[in-house]
Design a protein around this motif. Structure first.
Motif, PDB file in Angstrom:
ATOM      1  N   GLU A  69      -9.054   2.878  -2.705  1.00 37.20           N
ATOM      2  CA  GLU A  69      -9.382   3.299  -1.364  1.00 37.20           C
ATOM      3  C   GLU A  69      -8.929   2.192  -0.141  1.00 37.20           C
ATOM      4  O   GLU A  69      -8.424   2.737   0.799  1.00 37.20           O
ATOM      5  CB  GLU A  69     -10.797   3.738  -1.255  1.00 37.20           C
ATOM      6  CG  GLU A  69     -11.274   5.053  -2.099  1.00 37.20           C
ATOM      7  CD  GLU A  69     -12.663   5.089  -1.983  1.00 37.20           C
ATOM      8  OE1 GLU A  69     -13.486   4.223  -1.650  1.00 37.20           O
ATOM      9  OE2 GLU A  69     -13.127   6.366  -2.369  1.00 37.20           O
ATOM     10  N   ALA A  88      -6.148   2.635   2.628  1.00 44.34           N
ATOM     11  CA  ALA A  88      -6.624   2.483   4.046  1.00 44.34           C
ATOM     12  C   ALA A  88      -5.594   1.540   4.651  1.00 44.34           C
ATOM     13  O   ALA A  88      -5.048   1.888   5.795  1.00 44.34           O
ATOM     14  CB  ALA A  88      -7.886   2.103   3.994  1.00 44.34           C
ATOM     15  N   GLU A 146      -2.878   2.330   7.618  1.00 44.34           N
ATOM     16  CA  GLU A 146      -2.978   1.674   9.046  1.00 44.34           C
ATOM     17  C   GLU A 146      -1.707   1.103   9.179  1.00 44.34           C
ATOM     18  O   GLU A 146      -0.847   1.114  10.307  1.00 44.34           O
ATOM     19  CB  GLU A 146      -3.985   0.546   8.608  1.00 44.34           C
ATOM     20  CG  GLU A 146      -4.388  -0.400  10.254  1.00 44.34           C
ATOM     21  CD  GLU A 146      -4.707   0.436  11.188  1.00 44.34           C
ATOM     22  OE1 GLU A 146      -4.735   0.245  12.363  1.00 44.34           O
ATOM     23  OE2 GLU A 146      -5.632   1.491  10.929  1.00 44.34           O
TER      24      GLU A 146
END
Length: 441
Positions: A47, A51, A55
């Motif tokens: 995860e 992420a 980004e």
């Protein structure tokens, strides 16, 4: 009444089985819990990576959008300039003496190119190098062109010697005899040498090479170390041998007149011959020798042609070089053959040593009468500390001692200046000793 053994063991085995079953269930439970924790950790890592990737993708997307907008602005501005009649391929306009392109160079960018060294030591990097390190670096990086003793190879420059030739018509201009500033040697070696590998020497290696060249010219002792701290203090041999060139003010103006282009002179005559002639010796290379011919018999030239063209005179037979008296004996004589062989071997020594009438000191001492003499006893030569110590210890150059020295000089005498590797063939050693004996003992 006694009980049956089955009644005794069955309860025992039953209890043990229950304990084992409980332990297995507990172990399985712990294993399952550990497995769950590992999986939860991995899920958290995935995860986090997801992420971060999301980004990064978002940031790159925004950057791409900004670049796209910038391209659109440039294209719109270009289209507007074309619509107004502007020439997009014209050179950039000059603004107050500049083209308006680029930017001022940074100090560190200028420093990377500004590597010149001035006579007072400005521009030198921090570093140092001693004579013996310089000898090793010189042998590895420089000797293939300049010789092991800086004597030059073939037509490559000689770096050592020539001190007694500056007043001659054909002087030997070396770093030691001619160059007025040590900075010239450091700067040139640092930026241009070794040939084909310019710029590969470190500052310490350059200091060491310069120190060895000074040592090869007998300008420093073998324990000398050159550094940025003592560099400016060193004075070269020929530092006062140069004058300011005033010819632009005193001579050039007189010679820059309108030249005569026709009927300038009724007759032209050759008034002198070439001062020097170039000859090629048998061992290779070239020598510049004096031309002793006179101007008598040279033709004059007019508009009608030369007055006469003299017939070529037959080439006179070259006179044989003067040989020691022992070499004038019959060729069948064994001693004569050894002397002749020694003369050939001695060519390896000529870069540093001289023998015969008028022999002078060079990088090494003149060797007349050396066999049978005390070590370090040639008058007027500056010997190394090692040779001085051997002299004080009473070393005499007998045939045996001379042979051992010539075979491996550095092994025979630690610290000797003689960096010659040595003669590998015993016959060559014997021949060169006999040859040296022919010049006195």
């Amino acid at each position: 009444m006694s009980k049956s053994l089955s009644h005794v063991f069955l309860p025992v085995f039953g209890g043990t089985a229950l304990l084992l079953a409980g332990a297995l269930v507990f172990a399985n439970r712990n294993f399952g819990q550990s497995k769950i924790e590992i999986l939860e950790t991995r899920i958290g890592q995935v995860e986090a990576h997801a992420a971060a990737a999301q980004e990064k993708a978002k940031s790159e997307s925004e950057r791409a959008a900004q670049l796209e907008l910038k391209v659109q602005e440039i294209q719109a501005a270009a289209a507007e300039r074309v619509a107004n009649g502007a020439n997009l391929t014209a050179p950039a306009p000059s603004r107050e003496g500049i083209y308006g392109l680029g930017r001022p160079a940074l100090e560190e960018e200028i420093a990377a190119w500004d590597v010149d060294v001035l006579p007072d030591g400005r521009g030198l990097p921090v570093g140092s190098g001693d004579v013996w390190t310089g000898e090793e670096v010189f042998a590895d990086r420089c000797a293939s062109c300049h010789g092991e003793f800086a004597e030059g190879v073939d037509n490559w420059p000689v770096l050592a010697g020539g001190f007694d030739t500056l007043a001659n018509e054909d002087p030997v201009k070396t770093v030691g005899s001619y160059w007025p500033h040590l900075s010239t040697a450091w700067d040139y070696i640092s930026r241009s040498m070794p040939f084909g590998e310019a710029g590969t020497l470190t500052a310490d290696e350059t200091y060491a090479i310069v120190a060895y060249i000074l040592y090869s010219n007998d300008l420093v002792d073998d324990d000398f170390e050159l550094s940025n701290e003592n560099f400016a203090e060193f004075e070269m041999y020929n530092k006062d041998g140069f004058v300011v060139d005033t010819r632009p003010e005193t001579e050039y103006a007189e010679s820059r007149k309108e030249p005569c282009m026709e009927n300038c002179k009724a007759e032209a005559a050759v008034t002198m011959r070439s001062v020097f002639l170039v000859e090629t010796p048998p061992e290779g290379g070239s020598n510049s020798v004096m031309n002793d011919a006179t101007v008598e018999g040279l033709p004059t030239f007019t508009a009608d042609g030369p007055s006469f063209i003299p017939a070529a005179a037959p080439k006179p037979e070259e006179k044989a070089a003067a040989e020691p008296a022992v070499q004038e004996a019959e060729k069948t004589d064994e001693a004569t053959e050894l002397v002749a062989a020694g003369a050939k071997v001695f060519k390896k020594c000529k870069a540093c040593h001289q023998v015969g009438e008028g022999a002078k000191h060079g990088t090494g001492p003149a060797l007349n009468g050396i066999v049978g003499a005390n070590a370090g006893s040639v008058e007027g030569f500056k010997y190394s500390k090692a040779m001085k110590a051997a002299s004080e210890a009473g070393l005499v150059w007998t045939d045996e001692e001379m042979a051992a020295f010539l075979t491996k000089p550095k092994d025979y005498m630690k610290g000797t200046r003689m960096s010659f590797a040595g003669l590998t063939k015993p016959d060559d050693v014997e021949a060169v000793i006999v040859y040296l004996k022919s010049f006195g003992s």
